[in-house]
Structure formats: C-alpha cells, structure tokens
Design a protein around this motif. Structure first.
Motif, short mmCIF file in Angstrom:
data_model
loop_
_atom_site.label_atom_id
_atom_site.label_comp_id
_atom_site.label_asym_id
_atom_site.label_seq_id
_atom_site.Cartn_x
_atom_site.Cartn_y
_atom_site.Cartn_z
N VAL A 1 0.86 -1.19 0.00
CA VAL A 1 0.00 0.00 0.00
C VAL A 1 0.90 1.24 0.00
O VAL A 1 1.81 1.35 0.81
CB VAL A 1 -0.93 0.03 1.22
CG1 VAL A 1 -1.73 1.32 1.25
CG2 VAL A 1 -1.85 -1.17 1.23
N GLN A 2 0.61 2.16 -0.88
CA GLN A 2 1.34 3.42 -0.94
C GLN A 2 0.37 4.58 -0.78
O GLN A 2 -0.74 4.55 -1.28
CB GLN A 2 2.09 3.56 -2.26
CG GLN A 2 3.25 2.59 -2.40
CD GLN A 2 4.05 2.83 -3.66
OE1 GLN A 2 3.50 3.20 -4.69
NE2 GLN A 2 5.35 2.63 -3.56
N LEU A 3 0.84 5.61 -0.07
CA LEU A 3 0.06 6.82 0.14
C LEU A 3 0.83 7.98 -0.48
O LEU A 3 2.01 8.18 -0.16
CB LEU A 3 -0.13 7.09 1.63
CG LEU A 3 -1.20 6.31 2.41
CD1 LEU A 3 -0.98 4.81 2.34
CD2 LEU A 3 -1.23 6.78 3.85
N VAL A 4 0.18 8.74 -1.30
CA VAL A 4 0.82 9.87 -1.97
C VAL A 4 0.03 11.13 -1.68
O VAL A 4 -1.13 11.25 -2.09
CB VAL A 4 0.93 9.65 -3.48
CG1 VAL A 4 1.59 10.86 -4.14
CG2 VAL A 4 1.73 8.38 -3.78
N GLU A 5 0.68 12.07 -0.97
CA GLU A 5 0.02 13.33 -0.64
C GLU A 5 0.29 14.37 -1.72
O GLU A 5 1.33 14.34 -2.37
CB GLU A 5 0.51 13.89 0.71
CG GLU A 5 0.19 13.02 1.90
CD GLU A 5 1.41 12.40 2.50
OE1 GLU A 5 1.43 12.14 3.72
OE2 GLU A 5 2.38 12.18 1.74
N SER A 6 -0.62 15.30 -1.83
CA SER A 6 -0.45 16.44 -2.72
C SER A 6 -1.30 17.59 -2.19
O SER A 6 -2.13 17.40 -1.30
CB SER A 6 -0.85 16.10 -4.15
OG SER A 6 -2.21 15.75 -4.20
N GLY A 7 -1.07 18.77 -2.77
CA GLY A 7 -1.89 19.92 -2.43
C GLY A 7 -1.23 20.94 -1.54
O GLY A 7 -1.79 22.01 -1.29
N GLY A 8 -0.03 20.62 -1.05
CA GLY A 8 0.66 21.60 -0.24
C GLY A 8 1.19 22.75 -1.07
O GLY A 8 1.10 22.75 -2.30
N GLY A 9 1.70 23.76 -0.39
CA GLY A 9 2.24 24.91 -1.09
C GLY A 9 2.37 26.11 -0.19
O GLY A 9 2.29 25.99 1.04
N LEU A 10 2.55 27.25 -0.82
CA LEU A 10 2.69 28.52 -0.11
C LEU A 10 1.40 29.31 -0.23
O LEU A 10 0.87 29.47 -1.34
CB LEU A 10 3.86 29.31 -0.69
CG LEU A 10 4.07 30.74 -0.16
CD1 LEU A 10 4.43 30.71 1.31
CD2 LEU A 10 5.15 31.43 -0.98
N VAL A 11 0.90 29.78 0.91
CA VAL A 11 -0.35 30.54 0.91
C VAL A 11 -0.24 31.65 1.94
O VAL A 11 0.49 31.52 2.93
CB VAL A 11 -1.55 29.60 1.21
CG1 VAL A 11 -1.45 29.02 2.61
CG2 VAL A 11 -2.87 30.31 0.99
N GLN A 12 -0.95 32.73 1.71
CA GLN A 12 -0.98 33.82 2.69
C GLN A 12 -1.92 33.49 3.84
O GLN A 12 -2.86 32.71 3.68
CB GLN A 12 -1.42 35.11 2.01
CG GLN A 12 -0.39 35.71 1.08
CD GLN A 12 -0.78 37.09 0.60
OE1 GLN A 12 -1.97 37.42 0.54
NE2 GLN A 12 0.20 37.89 0.25
N ALA A 13 -1.64 34.08 4.97
CA ALA A 13 -2.52 33.90 6.13
C ALA A 13 -3.96 34.26 5.76
O ALA A 13 -4.20 35.24 5.05
CB ALA A 13 -2.04 34.77 7.28
N GLY A 14 -4.88 33.42 6.21
CA GLY A 14 -6.28 33.61 5.88
C GLY A 14 -6.72 32.82 4.66
O GLY A 14 -7.93 32.71 4.41
N GLY A 15 -5.76 32.27 3.94
CA GLY A 15 -6.09 31.50 2.74
C GLY A 15 -6.44 30.06 3.04
O GLY A 15 -6.54 29.65 4.20
N SER A 16 -6.63 29.29 1.97
CA SER A 16 -7.05 27.89 2.08
C SER A 16 -6.18 26.99 1.23
O SER A 16 -5.63 27.42 0.20
CB SER A 16 -8.51 27.74 1.63
OG SER A 16 -9.39 28.49 2.44
#
Length: 114
Positions: A1-16
């Motif tokens: 079983v492998q788990l692959v995360e994505s969706g991280g990054g740089l965002v300003q405070a208050g963002g999503s």
C-alpha cells in the motif's frame, strides 16, 4: 500500500489549501485515517482523524478551520484547511490504519506567510 500526498504549497494567512492523500489500494476497510503535521524543530502532532463509522476528531488549534474526509470511490483522504495561520506551517503527513497494517505518506509542505 502506498500513500501519496499532494496539495501543499505557499499561501498567505487567511487563505485555504486542500490536501489529498491517494491510496494505492482500497480504503474501504480502514480502521482510521489521520493527518499529522510536523513543524521544523517540533514533534509530529495529530491534526485530524476520521474513525471507521464516521467519527471525526480534531486538534484544538485547527477546530473549526480544518475538515477531514474520506472518499472510498476515489481511495482518497482529504484535509480541507481554511483560515490558515502562520503557525500551521509544517510538513503534513497522511496516515492510515488497516486491520493488517499501518501506512504513512511521504509528506507535503504547507507554508503560510503572514
């Protein structure tokens, strides 16, 4: 079983941001699915969990801002993060417990600027 995360990054405070953890096999028989995070120089901490049956739990610092969910059809665990704060900056890890074993993802970096 492998788990692959994505969706991280740089965002300003208050963002999503929306983190996804795609599992190579079925998540149908999971016992629990969790997201952890580890900030630089700190211990890894539990952020959110979803227990078989649907119960969810959240760490106090993220209550009301983060939402964990699972999609059996897509074999995906998602962490929706709203109203992000600089103190949310960390590497986020997906973790899944199955009856016969537990698995970690490789982590995805989330950086929140002030």
């Amino acid at each position: 079983v492998q788990l692959v995360e994505s969706g991280g990054g740089l965002v300003q405070a208050g963002g999503s941001l929306r983190l996804s953890c795609v599992v190579s096999g079925s998540i149908f028989n999971f016992n629990a699915m969790r997201w952890y995070r580890q900030a630089a120089g700190k211990q890894r901490e539990l952020v959110a969990a979803i227990i078989r049956g649907g119960t969810t739990n959240y760490a106090d610092p993220v209550k009301g801002r983060f939402t964990i969910s699972g999609d059996n059809a897509k074999n995906t665990v998602t962490l929706q993060m709203n109203s992000l704060k600089p103190e949310d900056t960390a590497v986020y890890y997906c973790y899944i417990e199955f009856p016969l074993g537990n698995y970690w993802g490789q982590g995805t970096q989330v950086t929140v600027s002030s």
